[in-house]
Design an enzyme around this catalytic site. Structure first.
Site, PDB file in Angstrom:
ATOM      1  N   THR A 171       0.828  -1.209   0.000  1.00 20.89           N
ATOM      2  CA  THR A 171       0.000   0.000   0.000  1.00 20.89           C
ATOM      3  C   THR A 171       0.859   1.255   0.000  1.00 20.89           C
ATOM      4  OG1 THR A 171      -1.581  -1.248   1.333  1.00 20.89           O
ATOM      5  CG2 THR A 171      -1.949   1.112   1.130  1.00 20.89           C
ATOM      6  N   TYR A 184     -13.237  -4.935  -0.318  1.00 20.55           N
ATOM      7  CA  TYR A 184     -14.447  -4.598  -1.073  1.00 20.55           C
ATOM      8  C   TYR A 184     -15.394  -5.787  -1.194  1.00 20.55           C
ATOM      9  CZ  TYR A 184     -17.694  -2.457  -4.331  1.00 20.55           C
ATOM     10  OH  TYR A 184     -18.829  -1.974  -4.907  1.00 20.55           O
ATOM     11  N   TYR A 210      -1.319 -10.297   5.847  1.00 25.32           N
ATOM     12  CA  TYR A 210      -1.375  -8.871   6.181  1.00 25.32           C
ATOM     13  C   TYR A 210      -2.788  -8.538   6.628  1.00 25.32           C
ATOM     14  CZ  TYR A 210      -0.851  -3.771   5.436  1.00 25.32           C
ATOM     15  OH  TYR A 210      -0.827  -2.406   5.575  1.00 25.32           O
ATOM     16  N   ARG A 266      -8.187  -0.560   6.437  1.00 24.41           N
ATOM     17  CA  ARG A 266      -8.188  -0.332   4.995  1.00 24.41           C
ATOM     18  C   ARG A 266      -9.094  -1.308   4.247  1.00 24.41           C
ATOM     19  NH1 ARG A 266      -4.424   2.970   2.387  1.00 24.41           N
ATOM     20  NH2 ARG A 266      -2.860   3.915   3.750  1.00 24.41           N
ATOM     21  N   LYS A 314       1.711  -9.683   9.268  1.00 23.87           N
ATOM     22  CA  LYS A 314       1.871  -8.253   9.488  1.00 23.87           C
ATOM     23  C   LYS A 314       0.589  -7.787  10.167  1.00 23.87           C
ATOM     24  CE  LYS A 314       2.388  -3.744   7.248  1.00 23.87           C
ATOM     25  NZ  LYS A 314       2.516  -2.997   5.976  1.00 23.87           N
ATOM     26  N   ILE A 333       7.146  -3.846   9.949  1.00 18.47           N
ATOM     27  CA  ILE A 333       7.106  -3.506   8.530  1.00 18.47           C
ATOM     28  C   ILE A 333       6.667  -2.059   8.466  1.00 18.47           C
ATOM     29  CG2 ILE A 333       6.029  -3.993   6.302  1.00 18.47           C
ATOM     30  CD1 ILE A 333       5.925  -6.939   7.138  1.00 18.47           C
TER      31      ILE A 333
END
Length: 298
Positions: A48, A111, A137, A142, A165, A208
């Site tokens: 990202t 989404y 992740y 997000r 992550k 990270i």
């Protein structure tokens, strides 16, 4: 797969430099050299922070191939290959394996989202598409969904899935996942610069990082102090907070790219829907960088 720790300490979620709306590969290579010289332990490409949602396929492949060739084995290169399509994720992951990436990072589908059962199947299918080690992740802020601790535990049993992550931002979640995955070949990395100290004290093996694009060595120094049990690790970390706060004044990677451009890694350009900081805030962020580099913070 034997027990594997892809990296320990500071992995940098690299920005993608643009000049005149094109990927600036020369700046990208220069930034890679800067990060390696300043003790970054791994580089994450096409995440990202690298504005992957606005990169086309050719650009993503070009960035990853350039990173692998430039790094030349000096540190692990981890490819962000996750999407909300399992088939596309597999295609990206297989390309990463072909060009010599050292690992994959797979974000939760966004989404269209998923059930936890669908998440499990998605990650397993992607993980089985190559022999590369996979870092999951989890960033619900997000994607609109989370990998529940029980699902992480189940996934941690897969031989190719070796880490998470964790950008949930809730250390209770971190504690639960650490407890559930104890004894597995599974590593947790923080995905939030501002909780690195507490996260690693709990047992996380690193960060990270976004601000690592600028100060990987300083962050690695904090991690090394935590690992050594040094009593001044918290104070070391607190000295980095002005930089961490500066890269959080707007949506990532808008502020950190103001800093990378100030260091010469491409122009200060982003792709819509991201827009640059307004002039006053831009000046404050760059001033924070200047003061930090001159050692004028207390």
């Amino acid at each position: 797969m034997d027990d594997i720790l892809i990296f320990e300490g500071i992995g940098v979620a690299m920005t993608t430099p643009f000049t005149d709306d094109a990927v600036d590969y020369a700046a990208f290579r220069t930034h890679i050299e800067y990060l390696i010289e300043n003790n970054a332990q791994a580089l994450i490409i096409n995440g990202t922070t690298g504005e992957s949602p606005t990169l086309d396929g050719e650009e993503m492949r070009g960035l990853l191939k350039t990173a692998v060739e430039t790094v030349a084995g000096r540190v692990p290169v981890i490819a962000g290959t996750g999407t909300n399509s399992t088939r596309t994720t597999i295609t990206h992951s297989q390309y990463a394996a072909e060009v010599g990436a050292d690992g994959l990072m797979l974000i939760t589908p966004y989404y269209n989202k998923s059930s936890q059962r669908g998440l499990y199947e998605h990650f397993v299918k992607a993980a089985e598409s190559t022999d590369l080690p996979v870092i999951l992740y989890n960033v619900p802020g997000r994607t609109g969904m989370t990998i529940e601790p029980g699902t992480v535990e189940k996934l941690s049993r897969h031989e190719n899935i070796v880490g998470l992550k964790d950008a949930v931002g809730d250390l209770e979640y971190t504690k639960e996942v650490l407890e559930l995955t104890k004894g597995q070949n599974f590593t947790l990395y923080s995905g939030n610069d501002d909780n690195m100290h507490d996260f690693c004290r709990l047992g996380g093996k690193g960060l990270i990082s976004v601000v690592g694009n600028i100060i990987p060595g300083e962050l690695q120094g904090v991690y090394d102090s935590i690992k050594a049990g040094n009593s001044d690790a918290a104070e070391q970390f607190s000295r980095l907070m002005p930089m961490i706060e500066a890269v959080q004044v707007d949506v990532n990677p808008i502020p950190v790219k103001a800093m990378t451009s100030a260091l010469g890694f491409g122009k200060y350009e982003l792709r819509l829907p991201l827009v640059p900081l307004e002039a006053e805030m831009h000046d404050k962020v760059v001033e924070t960088l200047r003061r930090f580099r001159e050692g004028s913070f207390v």
